[in-house]
Write a protein that holds these residues in place. Structure first.
Motif, mmCIF file in Angstrom:
data_model
loop_
_atom_site.group_PDB
_atom_site.id
_atom_site.type_symbol
_atom_site.label_atom_id
_atom_site.label_comp_id
_atom_site.label_asym_id
_atom_site.label_seq_id
_atom_site.Cartn_x
_atom_site.Cartn_y
_atom_site.Cartn_z
ATOM 1 N N PHE A 3 53.296 -4.321 58.651
ATOM 2 C CA PHE A 3 54.193 -3.206 58.337
ATOM 3 C C PHE A 3 55.660 -3.626 58.276
ATOM 4 C CE2 PHE A 3 50.518 -0.652 59.710
ATOM 5 C CZ PHE A 3 50.464 0.238 58.653
ATOM 6 N N VAL A 4 55.985 -4.825 58.755
ATOM 7 C CA VAL A 4 57.368 -5.306 58.660
ATOM 8 C C VAL A 4 57.560 -6.205 57.442
ATOM 9 C CG1 VAL A 4 59.134 -6.733 59.763
ATOM 10 C CG2 VAL A 4 57.859 -5.090 61.123
ATOM 11 N N PHE A 5 56.626 -7.140 57.227
ATOM 12 C CA PHE A 5 56.826 -8.157 56.201
ATOM 13 C C PHE A 5 56.063 -7.898 54.901
ATOM 14 C CE2 PHE A 5 57.754 -11.098 59.930
ATOM 15 C CZ PHE A 5 59.118 -11.061 59.706
ATOM 16 N N ILE A 6 54.939 -7.208 54.970
ATOM 17 C CA ILE A 6 54.102 -7.033 53.777
ATOM 18 C C ILE A 6 54.436 -5.747 53.029
ATOM 19 C CG2 ILE A 6 51.739 -6.948 52.902
ATOM 20 C CD1 ILE A 6 52.574 -9.603 54.212
ATOM 21 N N THR A 7 54.661 -4.665 53.764
ATOM 22 C CA THR A 7 54.886 -3.368 53.106
ATOM 23 C C THR A 7 56.116 -3.307 52.205
ATOM 24 O OG1 THR A 7 55.976 -2.544 55.127
ATOM 25 C CG2 THR A 7 53.624 -2.049 54.841
ATOM 26 N N PRO A 8 57.172 -4.123 52.397
ATOM 27 C CA PRO A 8 58.284 -4.064 51.440
ATOM 28 C C PRO A 8 57.870 -4.353 49.999
ATOM 29 C CG PRO A 8 59.015 -5.183 53.417
ATOM 30 C CD PRO A 8 57.541 -4.961 53.568
ATOM 31 N N PHE A 9 56.758 -5.056 49.806
ATOM 32 C CA PHE A 9 56.298 -5.350 48.449
ATOM 33 C C PHE A 9 55.687 -4.118 47.781
ATOM 34 C CE2 PHE A 9 56.127 -9.507 50.599
ATOM 35 C CZ PHE A 9 56.921 -10.241 49.737
ATOM 36 N N PHE A 10 55.397 -3.084 48.561
ATOM 37 C CA PHE A 10 54.727 -1.907 48.011
ATOM 38 C C PHE A 10 55.616 -0.666 47.999
ATOM 39 C CE2 PHE A 10 51.498 -4.607 50.052
ATOM 40 C CZ PHE A 10 50.695 -4.898 48.963
ATOM 41 N N THR A 11 56.726 -0.674 48.714
ATOM 42 C CA THR A 11 57.598 0.496 48.750
ATOM 43 C C THR A 11 58.556 0.465 47.563
ATOM 44 O OG1 THR A 11 59.139 -0.669 50.221
ATOM 45 C CG2 THR A 11 57.471 0.725 51.254
ATOM 46 N N LYS A 12 59.037 1.631 47.165
ATOM 47 C CA LYS A 12 59.887 1.750 45.990
ATOM 48 C C LYS A 12 61.243 1.080 46.182
ATOM 49 C CE LYS A 12 57.804 6.103 44.427
ATOM 50 N NZ LYS A 12 58.049 7.532 44.110
ATOM 51 N N ASN A 13 61.818 1.199 47.389
ATOM 52 C CA ASN A 13 63.155 0.652 47.623
ATOM 53 C C ASN A 13 63.133 -0.721 48.268
ATOM 54 O OD1 ASN A 13 62.180 1.464 50.065
ATOM 55 N ND2 ASN A 13 63.869 2.848 50.562
ATOM 56 N N GLY A 14 61.951 -1.325 48.425
ATOM 57 C CA GLY A 14 61.863 -2.662 48.985
ATOM 58 C C GLY A 14 62.122 -2.740 50.468
ATOM 59 N N VAL A 15 62.065 -1.613 51.161
ATOM 60 C CA VAL A 15 62.286 -1.567 52.610
ATOM 61 C C VAL A 15 60.933 -1.432 53.293
ATOM 62 C CG1 VAL A 15 63.406 -0.312 54.486
ATOM 63 C CG2 VAL A 15 64.526 -0.509 52.276
ATOM 64 N N SER A 16 60.767 -2.142 54.399
ATOM 65 C CA SER A 16 59.489 -2.073 55.103
ATOM 66 C C SER A 16 59.190 -0.644 55.537
ATOM 67 C CB SER A 16 59.493 -2.996 56.317
ATOM 68 O OG SER A 16 60.331 -2.504 57.329
ATOM 69 N N LEU A 17 57.917 -0.316 55.536
ATOM 70 C CA LEU A 17 57.503 1.029 55.927
ATOM 71 C C LEU A 17 57.917 1.321 57.357
ATOM 72 C CD1 LEU A 17 54.172 2.662 54.963
ATOM 73 C CD2 LEU A 17 54.923 2.790 57.317
ATOM 74 N N MET A 18 57.845 0.301 58.207
ATOM 75 C CA MET A 18 58.218 0.511 59.606
ATOM 76 C C MET A 18 59.717 0.771 59.749
ATOM 77 S SD MET A 18 57.346 -1.845 62.901
ATOM 78 C CE MET A 18 55.590 -1.693 62.608
ATOM 79 N N MET A 19 60.525 0.044 59.007
ATOM 80 C CA MET A 19 61.969 0.259 59.053
ATOM 81 C C MET A 19 62.324 1.663 58.577
ATOM 82 S SD MET A 19 64.993 -1.011 59.633
ATOM 83 C CE MET A 19 64.947 -2.796 59.542
ATOM 84 N N GLN A 20 61.624 2.112 57.552
ATOM 85 C CA GLN A 20 61.881 3.445 57.016
ATOM 86 C C GLN A 20 61.584 4.512 58.060
ATOM 87 O OE1 GLN A 20 62.520 3.678 53.423
ATOM 88 N NE2 GLN A 20 63.229 5.750 53.774
#
Length: 546
Positions: free
Chosen positions: A362-379
């Motif tokens: 959720f920190v390193f992989i999810t940024p590749f799938f979110t629209k703004n390139g931010v990790s899901l956990m950070m969001q």
């Protein structure tokens, strides 16, 4: 009910350590005798600003707030050439204003805003077309400068680079290691008292000294994670809740705020009551309708509830509420570590390993799938609108003032960066430490502390070694974060440090089988006296020769 609330709160805990870096700068205005500084917000994708005032070039400041500069009409190049130009925000894109100002010969573009400040951004293709600094400032600040300086204003722009080695890092380190140490020690002390006298948080009126009733044993086994299947279900539930928080943040955030306020008030009561009991403070009990009540308990409950209510009311006041928030966060983590014991090292390994994978994904992989390139956990940690314009990785650019009062899920401790606090004219900057970075390894430290009790280890070798491993893991996390200048998921270092150290200690002592299974045993021909009385039958007892 209290345990259920704590468990629900922990389901959404994001396991993350991060720092917030701001693209904020300083507008230094002077007229030769008077100087004053104001907050500006800029974007490094355009021309960056110098880091010190001495390196900043001084420009005459030209007031063009009567125009929005979407086109060059009505503006003479001779008036703005080589100067810092102030125009109003609105009607067209930042990049369009910047290109018009640059074509007119302006050296700096200052955009005055009546709205809240955001980082001036554009499409990637637009950044290369602009070679002058583009910044935003508050329009009210410019009006104040006009009143102070009138005409003849000289402007210099710079962006002080915050020190990497801020004292907030050491405060975070101190909070984490003390909380984990206290939580682990409390869990072990409670287990010893529970075994010897039957009095602890899981005591039962039917259990005598050195005995655990059937009801009590069932409660301790069924209250938390006692099998690999339950661990898998729990981690899957955490993933599901985190995804739900990403998509339904504005709805669920208030539910978790309410849950945290209730759980933290209960935890504060439990911690304070334990301290008062240890100090021998009288309870002053009385009876109403055959119900025995404690004066101390009633007063303490009123105080704890009041503190929690104060946090709820002022939770968005950044300047001081972080102290109260951290107090409630510490007691929450302490209470969780003490009240939710893991039964054996096998469960510890499975839980911590799965949460390590969860953290990395959720920190390193999810940024590749979110629209703004931010990790899901950070969001989820910072909220959908709290961080303004974001850049690569886990680094976050925070606007000088939030667009709205953004609610945040209370899942992390916040300590202001004191060096930036002293010099910043914009907004406080915070270092953040997620609850999971304390609770997850803290559960292992608590298990080690209880195992010391089971084997009657007077030197507390398992507890101390696991706690030292946690300290070294935190130091490694901080070192990597400072060297890489990038936020780090702390479990990436804490989990290997604590698991490997605990297993190594058990292996060196020849107790790995018992440590893995969580069984108690008596040791004959040893300096350690048996802890368990002969009447204790609920735990397998084996005989070993040392």
């Amino acid at each position: 009910m209290e345990r259920s609330a704590l468990l629900v709160v922990w389901v959404f805990i994001a396991v993350l350590t991060t720092q917030i870096n701001c693209q904020e700068g300083v507008l230094h205005i002077s007229n030769g005798s008077i100087t004053q500084e104001f907050c500006i917000v800029y974007n490094n994708s355009w021309t960056p600003l110098p880091q010190t005032l001495n390196d900043a070039v001084q420009y005459p400041l030209v007031n063009m707030t009567s125009t929005i500069l979407c086109d060059p009409s009505g503006v003479s190049p001779e008036v703005v050439e080589g100067k810092a130009l102030v125009v109003m925000r609105g009607d067209c894109a930042f990049s369009q204003k910047a290109q018009v100002a640059q074509n007119l010969g302006a050296a700096v573009l200052l955009i005055a805003s009546n709205n809240t400040l955001v980082v001036p951004s554009a499409d990637d293709s637009e950044y290369a077309k602009v070679q002058i600094p583009v910044t935003l400032m508050r329009y009210r600040d410019f009006l104040e400068a006009q009143q102070v300086f009138d005409d003849g204003m000289q402007a210099r722009l710079y962006a002080p680079k915050p020190s990497k080695l801020d004292s907030s890092i050491f405060v975070m380190l101190l909070i984490s290691v003390i909380t984990v140490a206290l939580g682990g020690y409390w869990s072990g002390a409670c287990e010893r008292e529970h075994l010897n006298s039957g009095f602890c948080s899981r005591d039962s009126p039917n259990s005598g000294p050195g005995q655990i009733s059937a009801e009590d044993k069932a409660d301790s086994e069924d209250s938390f994670l006692t099998s690999p299947l339950k661990v898998l279900i729990f981690v899957a539930l955490m993933c599901s809740v985190l995804v739900l928080m990403y998509y339904f943040y504005n709805i669920l955030v208030y539910f978790f705020i309410a849950m945290f306020s209730f759980a933290s008030a209960s935890a504060l009561f439990s911690c304070c009551d334990a301290v008062l009991e240890k100090l021998g403070c009288p309870s002053g009990s009385f009876t109403i309708r055959n119900t025995n009540l404690s004066v101390r308990g009633i007063l303490l409950a009123a105080v704890c509830i009041s503190i929690s209510v104060v946090w709820v009311v002022y939770r968005n006041e950044d300047r001081w509420i972080w102290m109260l928030h951290n107090l409630l966060s510490i007691v929450f983590c302490l209470h969780f570590i003490k009240n939710f014991p893991l039964p054996n090292f096998k469960i510890c390994v499975i839980l911590l390993s799965l949460l390590l994978i969860y953290d990395i994904f959720f920190v390193f992989i999810t940024p590749f799938f979110t629209k703004n390139g931010v990790s899901l956990m950070m969001q989820v940690v910072l909220g959908p609108d709290a961080s303004g314009e974001r850049t690569q990785g886990n680094m976050v650019n925070v606007p000088a003032e939030p667009q709205t009062t953004t609610e945040k899920i209370p899942i992390a401790m916040r300590v202001p960066r004191f060096s930036a606090w002293a010099q910043n004219v914009c907004q406080m900057q915070f270092a953040i430490l997620g609850f999971g970075d304390l609770i997850v390894p803290g559960l292992l430290v608590a298990y080690c502390s209880r195992f010391d009790v089971w084997i009657n280890s007077k030197k507390k070798v398992y507890f101390l070694s696991s706690w030292i491993a946690y300290l070294l893991g935190m130091i490694t996390t901080i070192a990597v974060m400072l060297l890489s200048d990038m936020a780090q998921p702390a479990l990436l270092y804490l989990v290997p440090f604590t698991l490997i150290t605990s297993a190594a200690v058990a292996g060196c002592r020849g107790e790995i089988r018992h440590f893995w299974a969580g069984t108690c045993y008596e040791v004959l021909d040893s300096s350690r006296e048996p802890l368990l009385p002969d009447a204790r039958t609920d735990c397998p007892v084996e005989t070993e020769q040392r």
